[in-house]
Design a protein around this motif. Sequence first.
Motif, short mmCIF file in Angstrom:
data_model
loop_
_atom_site.label_atom_id
_atom_site.label_comp_id
_atom_site.label_asym_id
_atom_site.label_seq_id
_atom_site.Cartn_x
_atom_site.Cartn_y
_atom_site.Cartn_z
N ARG A 1 22.96 9.31 -49.21
CA ARG A 1 24.43 9.41 -49.20
C ARG A 1 24.83 10.72 -48.57
NH1 ARG A 1 28.04 8.29 -53.37
NH2 ARG A 1 28.90 6.73 -52.01
N HIS A 17 29.57 12.80 -43.61
CA HIS A 17 29.78 12.83 -42.17
C HIS A 17 30.27 14.21 -41.78
CE1 HIS A 17 31.62 11.56 -38.30
NE2 HIS A 17 30.45 10.99 -38.25
N GLU A 43 33.70 12.49 -45.05
CA GLU A 43 33.59 11.49 -46.10
C GLU A 43 32.12 11.21 -46.39
OE1 GLU A 43 34.86 8.17 -42.92
OE2 GLU A 43 34.24 7.46 -44.88
N VAL A 55 29.20 8.78 -46.99
CA VAL A 55 28.87 7.40 -46.65
C VAL A 55 27.50 7.08 -47.22
CG1 VAL A 55 30.24 7.40 -44.57
CG2 VAL A 55 27.89 8.14 -44.48
N THR A 56 27.21 5.82 -47.19
CA THR A 56 25.93 5.37 -47.73
C THR A 56 25.09 4.79 -46.61
OG1 THR A 56 27.27 4.66 -49.58
CG2 THR A 56 24.96 4.13 -49.66
N ILE A 57 23.87 5.20 -46.57
CA ILE A 57 22.95 4.65 -45.56
C ILE A 57 21.73 4.12 -46.30
CG2 ILE A 57 21.50 5.19 -43.60
CD1 ILE A 57 23.43 7.28 -42.80
N VAL A 58 21.44 2.88 -46.04
CA VAL A 58 20.34 2.24 -46.76
C VAL A 58 19.16 2.09 -45.82
CG1 VAL A 58 19.63 0.14 -47.92
CG2 VAL A 58 21.91 1.03 -48.27
N HIS A 70 16.26 5.14 -40.92
CA HIS A 70 16.91 4.89 -39.64
C HIS A 70 16.45 5.90 -38.63
CE1 HIS A 70 19.79 1.77 -40.75
NE2 HIS A 70 19.68 2.30 -41.94
N LEU A 79 21.06 10.17 -37.17
CA LEU A 79 21.43 10.84 -38.40
C LEU A 79 21.96 12.24 -38.15
CD1 LEU A 79 18.53 9.76 -40.72
CD2 LEU A 79 20.91 9.17 -40.93
N TYR A 122 24.58 13.10 -36.88
CA TYR A 122 26.01 13.22 -37.10
C TYR A 122 26.35 13.48 -38.54
CZ TYR A 122 26.54 11.32 -32.48
OH TYR A 122 26.47 11.12 -31.14
N PHE A 123 25.34 13.37 -39.35
CA PHE A 123 25.60 13.49 -40.77
C PHE A 123 24.92 14.72 -41.31
CE2 PHE A 123 27.58 9.48 -41.21
CZ PHE A 123 27.02 8.70 -40.25
N ARG A 125 17.05 8.65 -51.93
CA ARG A 125 16.89 8.35 -53.35
C ARG A 125 16.42 6.93 -53.52
NH1 ARG A 125 22.50 9.66 -55.75
NH2 ARG A 125 21.47 9.00 -57.64
N GLU A 167 22.86 1.57 -59.72
CA GLU A 167 23.87 1.81 -58.68
C GLU A 167 23.22 1.77 -57.32
OE1 GLU A 167 25.68 5.55 -59.08
OE2 GLU A 167 26.61 5.36 -57.10
N TYR A 177 23.64 -0.83 -54.02
CA TYR A 177 23.77 -0.52 -52.60
C TYR A 177 22.76 -1.29 -51.78
CZ TYR A 177 26.81 3.49 -53.46
OH TYR A 177 27.83 4.30 -53.81
#
Lengths: 701, 123
Positions: A51, A54, A59, A61-64, A67, A72, A74-75, A83, A95, A99
């Motif tokens: 998580r 950005h 904000e 965001v969630t990345i699953v 990747h 990445l 940009y984040f 996690r 939780e 996701y």
Amino acid sequence: MPFISKIQRQTDYNRFPPSTPIVIDNGASYFRIGWAGETEPRVIFRNIVQRPRHKSTGETVTIVGDHDPALLKYFDCTRSGPRSAFDSNVVFQFEIMEYILDFAFDRLGANGSRIDHPILITECVCNPVYSRSKMAELLFETYGVRSVAFGVDAVFSYKYNQLHGICEKDGLAICPGFTTTHVIPFVDGEPVYKGCCRTNIGGYTDYLKQLLSLKYPHHMARFTWEKVEDLKMEHCYIAPDYALEAQLFQKGGKEAEDKTRCWQLPWVPLPTEEPPSEEEIARKAAIRERQGQRLREMAEAKRSSRINELENQLHGLEFLLQQLGQVQEEDIPSFLSETAKGEPKPEQAENEEKADSCTSDKYPLINVPDNMLTPDQLKEKKRQIFLKTTTEGRQRAKQKCVEEELERERKTQQDEERRLENPQLYLEQMHTKYKELYEKIELRKRLKTNGGHTNGSNSGGVGRGERLNAAQRERMRLLTTAAFDRGKGEDTFGAKDEDWQLYKLMGKDNDDDDDGADEDEAELARVSSRLQEIDSTFVPKLEPTASQPAITEVPHVRPLTKEDFQIVLGVERFRCPEILFHPNLVGIDQVGLDEMTGVSIRRLPSKDKALENRLTSSVFMTGGCSLFPGINERLEAGIRMLRPCGSPIKVARALDPVLDAWRGASLYAANSRFHQQTFSRADYYEKGEDWLRRYQVRYTL
Amino acid sequence: MEAEVIKAELVLPTHMSFKRIQMYGKYPKGQSKVRWKQLKQILQAEICQNYSPDEPNYVNIESPPSMQPCKRICDITGFEAPYHDPRTNLRYANADVFKLVRSLPNEYVQRYLALRKAAVVLR
């Protein structure tokens, strides 16, 4: 890379009728989802969630899944590590699980208002009922699933391979997974959970990563988890006998060389500085000499000017003396002021002469006895006595100075004589003296700093006796005697004034030490300067600075070579898989793979020799960690050690240890009787937790 | 969002059509404030339930300690290590490795020990 993620969004979700089950293999490493009846799962990805924030919009965001690292950037990933929903193969973070399921269903192409298919999801062996119920709740409530079934992934794999003839109806399934390793005995095609055995050792990518980072701390940034996993897949193997292999490497023979793998990191050779050429060296030497010459000349000029000055002074004074001899006494001050000598020396001489001449005048009263004088005269007398004593004292001091100087002159003369007669011996003596002095000073400094360090770091505690130097020991002694002198119960320290003299004593102790040090240092300076004058090859040792640390290693400043950028994998290749068989190596106090089979057989409720033989003759390996070469033989040897001689042992590996669990589950779900094994939402809410705990699917349909 | 990020569909969309309750509905303040039970707590709750000891549950099926003697390998090189350094608590194989062991800064010593779960943990 053997494990590839497939995350393409599927488009044929609507082709499947609502009775087609969705099969999910929820593993600690990878998450696989697909349709029942197919041979390949549609979507595969790593079971992690990140998580990050950005960078520009801020904000979260969630990345699953994993990747492309290029995207990445940009984040801001610093505060969000990957996690996992798992804690050693049990799902506890729902939780994150949500996701992941979101992502999975999304990529499967799900649309509509709910997931309208039965779901078969895998879990670990003997999943705690809390985890199971929360998972069921998640699926029922949030996704609107109609019916759910839970199964164990290793068992599905076993059944799949049983169909393909790899293993028998009765057998042992050994599943080294990502976080844990299980051994499950099968009797009549059904797993017997009582005989199940679990060791909390699993994928050892972390171990390999730590080992490599410690061995090559400079390249720590290179050892990302993915890269280390690649290395592990490619190069690790299981040695048939660890001790023999280790000895082989220790000897360092040719076989060890063959088995060592080397990974060359990209590097750029630094532009080498050419060693300074001859001319450079000569030029530098010339410059240095010129500088030295200049300094010497300056020193000479200064000396000669000083000599001139002194000579002038001498002449002046001689002249003065001469003149004084001629002139009378009273005219001295006027005469001196005429000659306009503004120097302090003549003035002093004048004062002294004045004092001398007035001695007899000024102190007439001293010799007169007391009773004949008036009070004023008495006062006068006291003053005169005082003056006399002071002047006499001054004279005495001056005499002493003169004597000392003479003494020193004599000594230097003697030195010179000694030097002239035997230069070599003299030089040696000076050298030894210098060394002694230097060492003494060093020792004292070291003791002082050591004592200072310990005292400083002790936060006031004066209890450490071993490293205190003499002064501190003395101080301690004084303190303790003062403390214990008073007797029990009463502390009258300080009532008398003499008590406080104690501190003066202590302070003096310290000062003595310092004075001694100063003397030595002065001596050292003198000797070193002498040596510098007479001996051209003498180089005074550098004064140790106040902040002298303990021995520091001089960092190598040689240019980095190609070898520095090579990662050598020798012993690590088989050291890491060894922890599967010996969890003691990483501090986990449990049995390894080979002994686990023995434990599992022992735990079986029915003790039947024939059954045991059947079990060992069909030992089946599945799971990601079973891909290493050499594991079959090692396991066989291990089991042979445990079983009675002559029992049949056969170890087989699954056709595809990684995907077979999903395939088995898919086949199972495609079976027409699958729906009998599922439970629905109504069941879940009516029958309660106890029933859920006892719920197990029957694997043979 | 940058164009390529959107194209790669890196980010999880916030609204899913097939979900009854969306994430932002469930956790209005961002991440959930619920503290999930850790595995240890889950297992403790299970043990308290007094199930019959015959039935296998998560804790039952754990494997026992090993009967074989503990294998000692050198922490740094991986060879057989009959020796043990009392000051740093590391195992080493021969004199050269010992020199290396003594020259390691404390951080590395603790990391080597952590591999073996023998590090001093101050908590």
